[in-house]
Scaffold this motif. Sequence first.
Motif, PDB file in Angstrom:
ATOM      1  N   GLU A  54       0.826  -1.215   0.000  1.00 41.13           N
ATOM      2  CA  GLU A  54       0.000   0.000   0.000  1.00 41.13           C
ATOM      3  C   GLU A  54       0.860   1.265   0.000  1.00 41.13           C
ATOM      4  O   GLU A  54       0.566   2.227  -0.716  1.00 41.13           O
ATOM      5  CB  GLU A  54      -0.918   0.005   1.229  1.00 41.13           C
ATOM      6  CG  GLU A  54      -2.007  -1.056   1.195  1.00 41.13           C
ATOM      7  CD  GLU A  54      -2.753  -1.150   2.523  1.00 41.13           C
ATOM      8  OE1 GLU A  54      -2.465  -0.322   3.425  1.00 41.13           O
ATOM      9  OE2 GLU A  54      -3.602  -2.047   2.664  1.00 41.13           O
TER      10      GLU A  54
ATOM     11  N   ASP B 285       1.071   3.997  -3.129  1.00 41.13           N
ATOM     12  CA  ASP B 285       0.762   5.400  -2.902  1.00 41.13           C
ATOM     13  C   ASP B 285       1.899   6.306  -3.383  1.00 41.13           C
ATOM     14  O   ASP B 285       1.656   7.328  -4.030  1.00 41.13           O
ATOM     15  CB  ASP B 285       0.489   5.632  -1.412  1.00 41.13           C
ATOM     16  CG  ASP B 285      -0.047   7.020  -1.131  1.00 41.13           C
ATOM     17  OD1 ASP B 285      -1.067   7.395  -1.738  1.00 41.13           O
ATOM     18  OD2 ASP B 285       0.559   7.734  -0.313  1.00 41.13           O
TER      19      ASP B 285
ATOM     20  N   LYS C 251       2.212   6.843  -7.153  1.00 41.13           N
ATOM     21  CA  LYS C 251       1.254   7.780  -7.763  1.00 41.13           C
ATOM     22  C   LYS C 251       1.908   9.138  -8.024  1.00 41.13           C
ATOM     23  O   LYS C 251       1.473   9.892  -8.879  1.00 41.13           O
ATOM     24  CB  LYS C 251       0.036   7.964  -6.855  1.00 41.13           C
ATOM     25  CG  LYS C 251      -0.836   6.732  -6.712  1.00 41.13           C
ATOM     26  CD  LYS C 251      -1.936   6.963  -5.680  1.00 41.13           C
ATOM     27  CE  LYS C 251      -2.756   5.697  -5.454  1.00 41.13           C
ATOM     28  NZ  LYS C 251      -3.762   5.878  -4.366  1.00 41.13           N
TER      29      LYS C 251
END
Length: 292
Positions: A76, A80, A83
Amino acid sequence: MKKKIGIVTDSAIGISLEELKKYPELTVVPLVIIDDNNKIYEDNNLDITGDGIYQAMIVDEHVLKTSQTNRERLREYWQDVLKKYEQILFLPIAQAASGQYDSACILQQEPEFKDRVVVYETGAASVPLKTMALIALQLSNEKKNGIKEITKALDQFRLGYQCFLTPSNLTYLARGGRIPSSLSYLANFLKLKAVISCKEKIKSHKIKRTMNHAIKEMLETIIEKTKNVFQQTLYVLNAWCDQDLLDKAIAKAQELGFKKIKIEPLCNILQTHTGNNTIGFAVIKNKYKIEP
């Protein structure tokens, strides 16, 4: 447009929430602390703080364990960061101290991360690891540097730093399986102090008869191994030390010639293994003049 390289490290850098505000582009993945009821805490200074660990482990005498970040949780974090960045350089706690590096290397091979995430074996924790993260962050902001250039700079940094710890007793290291219980019992019974080298691998450096002797040994070894050592900042690594112990450590450092001295809390993950009244020293010589 995405930025080029995102720097990700883990909570073994020992950074406070307040200090982290100074580095908004640095991502810190929490390692894990587990109590004897199998309750899992993220080492993020929110789930559990240094004071909370002290209360549980030292005051209430609970047995705490540490673990690497759950792989799905690490996924995760990486997703993130990707991005916002084209690539990630991940700087985890030393491979010898945790399974974090090995777990990250497995995750790195998955299709979504292959060629986008580089996992670097830092061989470090606490102040040295924090410095490596800040060097990487500074270099990543210079467009001319790619991951290859950054890791080369980190390789050079690793040659120059020194870091040592001495626990007041070895009970907590034995509980965590870091040393045999028989050795812990014998050393504590004889009131011996183990000087532990925390560079690349966590290993016994010397056994000394008293804490004063251990402090002297750590400082003299740093002086011997570091060029122009008195021009550097000496970091006193403080794991819930009594003021008297801190005063002795600083007085001995000043007596030997150190002028710039800074007290730095030992990261939660290492404190969980070493216990209270663990004292240490680090010198983090680097050409970037970065001081955490």
